[in-house]
Design an enzyme around this catalytic site. Structure first.
Site, PDB file in Angstrom:
ATOM      1  N   ARG A 111       0.847  -1.194   0.000  1.00 46.36           N
ATOM      2  CA  ARG A 111       0.000   0.000   0.000  1.00 46.36           C
ATOM      3  C   ARG A 111       0.879   1.238   0.000  1.00 46.36           C
ATOM      4  NH1 ARG A 111      -4.268  -1.824   4.788  1.00 46.36           N
ATOM      5  NH2 ARG A 111      -5.070  -3.686   3.739  1.00 46.36           N
ATOM      6  N   TYR A 118      12.263  -1.201  -2.068  1.00 39.72           N
ATOM      7  CA  TYR A 118      11.990   0.197  -2.412  1.00 39.72           C
ATOM      8  C   TYR A 118      13.289   0.890  -2.789  1.00 39.72           C
ATOM      9  CZ  TYR A 118       7.221   0.163  -0.498  1.00 39.72           C
ATOM     10  OH  TYR A 118       5.885  -0.085  -0.265  1.00 39.72           O
ATOM     11  N   ASP A 155       1.809   5.247  -0.381  1.00 36.68           N
ATOM     12  CA  ASP A 155       1.163   6.503  -0.006  1.00 36.68           C
ATOM     13  C   ASP A 155       0.950   7.409  -1.209  1.00 36.68           C
ATOM     14  OD1 ASP A 155       0.953   5.963   2.698  1.00 36.68           O
ATOM     15  OD2 ASP A 155       2.884   6.878   3.198  1.00 36.68           O
ATOM     16  N   ARG A 186      10.605   6.321   4.116  1.00 35.07           N
ATOM     17  CA  ARG A 186      10.769   7.775   4.092  1.00 35.07           C
ATOM     18  C   ARG A 186      11.314   8.296   5.419  1.00 35.07           C
ATOM     19  NH1 ARG A 186       4.958   9.539   2.416  1.00 35.07           N
ATOM     20  NH2 ARG A 186       5.794  11.618   2.919  1.00 35.07           N
TER      21      ARG A 186
END
Length: 267
Positions: free
Chosen positions: A52, A112, A54, A199
């Site tokens: 999921r 990522y 953002d 992040r």
């Protein structure tokens, strides 16, 4: 009527989208996919994704699955769906899979990449596609900080207040920092990630790179398990869901190379 399960590979540019998960706005990747797939299938389609992301986060390796009773050629789930999808989203491949396959729960690891433009002048052409930091960074210190993340750890210091995960422990297998011209590339692989974990980690590593903290600070944050002690959350602009790995027996196709700067790194 008998249904079949189809796995799809999805890429998207997160700019202007409200993330992956369905929302009342209808402007999420999941919402757009479900509408397009339902139109091609002639029935309601519900899509389940591996991760999921953002709002503002991109993907070049998202995997999802859906069940359908419709009989369609494989090309319909790719070219047909893409013909009615929003331009920032594309189905890259589609493959029938066993009913036991689950895009989220069958995944072994997720990866990522964060792309940071390290230059005094903000990005123009790549605005919203890369993060930006204008001051010099010490990449050696940043890599040493990243090394503190490897292994099974409690990442409570890097989870958002909205994180719904019951267990903050994750296993990080890869945490690498590369320089590619004026760009700094952060690559992370783990069994799973907490909400905004990447992040928040990037923000902390940048703090180390600019000399505000020593590399060992990340190890201290892991022990502290306190989000308030860590750096602010970094921009979503430079974050890409780059890969979701599954066992070979599922037989999923490979994505075409799309990840920024892979060719420069020889990957």
């Amino acid at each position: 009527m008998t249904s079949v399960r189809i796995a799809i590979g999805v890429a998207y540019r997160g700019v202007g989208l409200n993330g992956w998960q369905s929302q009342p706005s209808g402007n999420t990747v999941q919402d757009h996919l479900q509408r397009a797939l339902s139109e091609i299938a002639g029935e309601r389609i519900d899509v389940i994704g591996a991760g999921r992301t953002d709002a503002g986060v991109h993907a070049v390796g998202q995997v999802a699955h859906f069940d359908t009773a419709a009989t369609r050629p494989q090309s319909a789930w790719i070219r047909g769906v893409n013909s009615v999808l929003a331009g920032a989203i594309a189905v890259e491949w589609a493959s029938p899979v066993a009913g036991e396959f689950h895009a989220r729960y069958s995944a072994i690891t997720r990866s990522y990449r964060y792309v940071l433009y390290n230059h005094p002048v903000r990005p123009a052409v790549l605005a919203d596609l890369v993060g930006w930091y204008p001051l010099p960074l010490n990449l050696e210190h940043m890599q040493r900080a990243a090394d503190c993340l490897l292994g099974e750890r409690d990442f409570s210091s890097f989870r958002s207040a909205e994180c719904q995960a019951k267990n903050p422990v994750r296993i990080v297998e890869r945490a690498q920092i590369h320089a590619c011209g004026p760009y700094v590339l952060f690559d992370f692989t783990a069994n799973a990630f907490l909400h905004r974990m990447v992040r928040n980690i990037v923000g902390c590593i940048v703090y180390v790179g600019r000399g505000e903290h020593p590399p060992e600070w990340l190890a201290e944050l892991i022990v502290a398990r306190d989000r308030r002690l860590a750096a602010p959350t970094f921009s979503a602009a430079g974050l890409y869901l780059s890969q979701v790995c599954y066992a070979a027996h599922w037989g999923l196709p490979r994505f075409p190379p799309m990840l920024p700067f892979d060719s420069e790194l020889g990957q």
